[in-house]
Design a protein around this motif. Sequence first.
Motif, short mmCIF file in Angstrom:
data_model
loop_
_atom_site.label_atom_id
_atom_site.label_comp_id
_atom_site.label_asym_id
_atom_site.label_seq_id
_atom_site.Cartn_x
_atom_site.Cartn_y
_atom_site.Cartn_z
N HIS A 88 10.17 6.65 -9.01
CA HIS A 88 10.58 5.46 -9.77
C HIS A 88 10.95 4.27 -8.89
O HIS A 88 11.74 3.42 -9.31
CB HIS A 88 11.74 5.81 -10.72
CG HIS A 88 11.47 7.02 -11.57
ND1 HIS A 88 10.50 7.05 -12.54
CD2 HIS A 88 12.03 8.26 -11.55
CE1 HIS A 88 10.47 8.24 -13.11
NE2 HIS A 88 11.38 8.99 -12.52
N TYR A 89 10.38 4.20 -7.71
CA TYR A 89 10.47 2.99 -6.88
C TYR A 89 9.15 2.24 -7.03
O TYR A 89 8.08 2.79 -6.77
CB TYR A 89 10.70 3.34 -5.41
CG TYR A 89 12.11 3.81 -5.11
CD1 TYR A 89 13.13 2.89 -4.89
CD2 TYR A 89 12.41 5.17 -5.04
CE1 TYR A 89 14.42 3.31 -4.61
CE2 TYR A 89 13.70 5.59 -4.77
CZ TYR A 89 14.70 4.67 -4.55
OH TYR A 89 15.97 5.08 -4.28
N ASP A 90 9.25 0.97 -7.44
CA ASP A 90 8.04 0.23 -7.79
C ASP A 90 7.75 -0.88 -6.79
O ASP A 90 8.41 -1.92 -6.77
CB ASP A 90 8.20 -0.37 -9.19
CG ASP A 90 6.88 -0.85 -9.77
OD1 ASP A 90 5.88 -0.89 -9.01
OD2 ASP A 90 6.83 -1.16 -10.97
N PHE A 91 6.76 -0.66 -5.94
CA PHE A 91 6.31 -1.67 -4.98
C PHE A 91 4.92 -2.18 -5.34
O PHE A 91 4.27 -2.84 -4.53
CB PHE A 91 6.27 -1.06 -3.56
CG PHE A 91 7.63 -0.75 -2.99
CD1 PHE A 91 8.31 -1.68 -2.24
CD2 PHE A 91 8.21 0.48 -3.21
CE1 PHE A 91 9.56 -1.40 -1.71
CE2 PHE A 91 9.46 0.78 -2.69
CZ PHE A 91 10.14 -0.16 -1.94
N ARG A 92 4.45 -1.91 -6.54
CA ARG A 92 3.07 -2.21 -6.90
C ARG A 92 2.77 -3.69 -6.97
O ARG A 92 1.61 -4.09 -6.84
CB ARG A 92 2.73 -1.52 -8.23
CG ARG A 92 2.76 0.01 -8.16
CD ARG A 92 2.57 0.65 -9.52
NE ARG A 92 3.64 0.25 -10.44
CZ ARG A 92 3.69 0.59 -11.73
NH1 ARG A 92 2.70 1.32 -12.24
NH2 ARG A 92 4.69 0.21 -12.50
N ASN A 93 3.78 -4.51 -7.18
CA ASN A 93 3.56 -5.95 -7.24
C ASN A 93 4.11 -6.69 -6.03
O ASN A 93 4.33 -7.90 -6.09
CB ASN A 93 4.15 -6.52 -8.53
CG ASN A 93 3.36 -6.10 -9.75
OD1 ASN A 93 2.13 -6.07 -9.71
ND2 ASN A 93 4.03 -5.77 -10.82
N TYR A 94 4.34 -5.97 -4.96
CA TYR A 94 4.68 -6.63 -3.70
C TYR A 94 3.41 -7.22 -3.10
O TYR A 94 2.29 -6.78 -3.41
CB TYR A 94 5.29 -5.63 -2.72
CG TYR A 94 6.77 -5.37 -2.92
CD1 TYR A 94 7.66 -5.46 -1.86
CD2 TYR A 94 7.29 -5.02 -4.16
CE1 TYR A 94 9.01 -5.22 -2.03
CE2 TYR A 94 8.63 -4.77 -4.35
CZ TYR A 94 9.49 -4.87 -3.27
OH TYR A 94 10.82 -4.63 -3.46
N ALA A 95 3.57 -8.21 -2.26
CA ALA A 95 2.41 -8.84 -1.63
C ALA A 95 1.63 -7.81 -0.82
O ALA A 95 2.17 -7.12 0.04
CB ALA A 95 2.87 -9.97 -0.72
N MET A 96 0.32 -7.71 -1.10
CA MET A 96 -0.51 -6.67 -0.51
C MET A 96 -0.56 -6.77 1.01
O MET A 96 -0.55 -5.75 1.71
CB MET A 96 -1.93 -6.74 -1.09
CG MET A 96 -2.80 -5.57 -0.70
SD MET A 96 -2.16 -3.98 -1.29
CE MET A 96 -3.51 -2.89 -0.88
#
Length: 277
Positions: A25-33
């Motif tokens: 449940h840690y969400d890094f999916r919308n961090y800058a690629m």
Amino acid sequence: MTDTFEKVEDIEIRLLLEALYHRYHYDFRNYAMSSIRRRLRQAREQLGYATISAMQERLLHHPDMLSDMLRYLTVQVSEMFRDPSYFLAVREKIIPHLRTYPSLKIWIAGCSSGEELYSFVILFREEGLEERTIFYATDINPDALAHAEAGIYDIDRIRVFTENHRQAGGKGSLSDYYTTGYNRCILDKSLRRNVVFSDHSLVTDQVFGEMQFVSCRNVMIYFDRDLQDRAIGLFREALPHNGFLGLGSKETLRFSDHADSFREFVREEKIYQRVGS
């Protein structure tokens, strides 16, 4: 060949981020690629994995891998009174407004290992506001929060901390707030008496209270546009009319969907004031 490798690598990265989200449940999916790619490459090399997919396999089946992932994916670079002109502006231009409140709540969002938090606590103590203030220090990395709560730093960093404090208009000596031993600087426990340390994600969590000042510096530069807007929306919700928001030197509200809810208060230091209800 290079293009093919990078396309495969990007697939691996996205799958690892999905695994991290669905498993922990840690969400890094919308961090800058670009930032995520750089950090995961570093993790792969330093941890000794042949591929990012190998890291994903370990992450899914061995929870002890989570702390390693968070260490690489979250930025833990800071210093006390970093960018002294920012803290000088808070001291000279924001504190006079905050003095009018009988009680204060200050949110240090993305507090990392605590250097900015303690900078605010010391500044508020020097200005006579600490006793009426609750400081909320939040981060998504539990290891960083533990480090922040301990308040122990390498002694070789003190020279920079001290000079920053002086340039930020510090009253007295920074040495009044710490002791030393075993090549460590140990901050006085009294600096934590009005601090609440808490796990909080700007990606998935909601606002937890009304704040008079939110400081979130050098965090949103790692977010994509949608995630930046989400974070700013949280700050907008947390701040009452005339509340203050401080951002990092490379961050701005200019292109945010919430820009109309703020006005520039100290333009050169990226400090904004909430307008409207």
